[in-house]
Enzyme design. Sequence first.
Site, PDB file in Angstrom:
ATOM      1  N   HIS A  93      66.309 -20.258  36.026  1.00  0.00           N
ATOM      2  CA  HIS A  93      65.772 -19.130  36.805  1.00  0.00           C
ATOM      3  C   HIS A  93      64.981 -19.615  38.017  1.00  0.00           C
ATOM      4  O   HIS A  93      65.003 -18.974  39.067  1.00  0.00           O
ATOM      5  CB  HIS A  93      64.864 -18.249  35.944  1.00  0.00           C
TER       6      HIS A  93
ATOM      7  N   HIS B 166      67.381 -22.430  30.159  1.00  0.00           N
ATOM      8  CA  HIS B 166      67.600 -21.088  30.703  1.00  0.00           C
ATOM      9  C   HIS B 166      66.489 -20.723  31.691  1.00  0.00           C
ATOM     10  O   HIS B 166      66.761 -20.246  32.799  1.00  0.00           O
ATOM     11  CB  HIS B 166      67.654 -20.084  29.543  1.00  0.00           C
ATOM     12  N   GLU B 167      65.236 -20.960  31.297  1.00  0.00           N
ATOM     13  CA  GLU B 167      64.116 -20.582  32.165  1.00  0.00           C
ATOM     14  C   GLU B 167      64.026 -21.471  33.407  1.00  0.00           C
ATOM     15  O   GLU B 167      63.719 -20.989  34.498  1.00  0.00           O
ATOM     16  CB  GLU B 167      62.798 -20.591  31.384  1.00  0.00           C
TER      17      GLU B 167
ATOM     18  N   CYS C  90      69.020 -12.335  28.166  1.00  0.00           N
ATOM     19  CA  CYS C  90      68.075 -12.522  29.261  1.00  0.00           C
ATOM     20  C   CYS C  90      67.342 -11.209  29.501  1.00  0.00           C
ATOM     21  O   CYS C  90      67.985 -10.156  29.589  1.00  0.00           O
ATOM     22  CB  CYS C  90      68.819 -12.956  30.526  1.00  0.00           C
TER      23      CYS C  90
END
Length: 178
Positions: free
Chosen positions: A142, A138-139, A95
């Site tokens: 966020h 993953h994004e 990351c």
Amino acid sequence: MEINGIVISPDPRLRQECAPVEEITPEVCALAERMKEEMFESSGCGLAAPQVGELIQLVIIDTEYDSRETYDPIVLVNPVIVEQSDRLVPSSEGCLSIPGISCEIKRPDRVVVEAYDLDANLMRYEAEGDLFCVCLQHEIDHLHGITMFERLEPMQRVHAMRDYQDARARGAKPGETN
């Protein structure tokens, strides 16, 4: 804390829920362009708006470039996972906001994501068993205040936090992994 424009953990902005984009304005488009530059400069494959200090639901991804000439990130506005498989597979993830380490995280091996592009067209992305599949998840995490640390089992998290403290002490920068 930021390094080269990238917000670094444990900055509290990385743990906040991001607001949906209500309208695609010139400012949103400019932010997407800034994010593209930040991601390329940091050799990333995905970047979410909170990672550059903006708490809105905006993500860019390019998992296939190998030079400036082939770099062409997609932009996802208000992305939502609408389908995902029940099958979890491990992937090694890094990351830009947690430089210097990578962690093995179990994620669904197939997702379908709906998002708007910068022209306000509703887009649908399907990914299975590849880096694009991992990067989408993953994004999007966020955007909901979830970092890769929260995806780890308790003992994995302890080890990852220790490794991250060591990486910070040696001055790891976005784009560096162990």
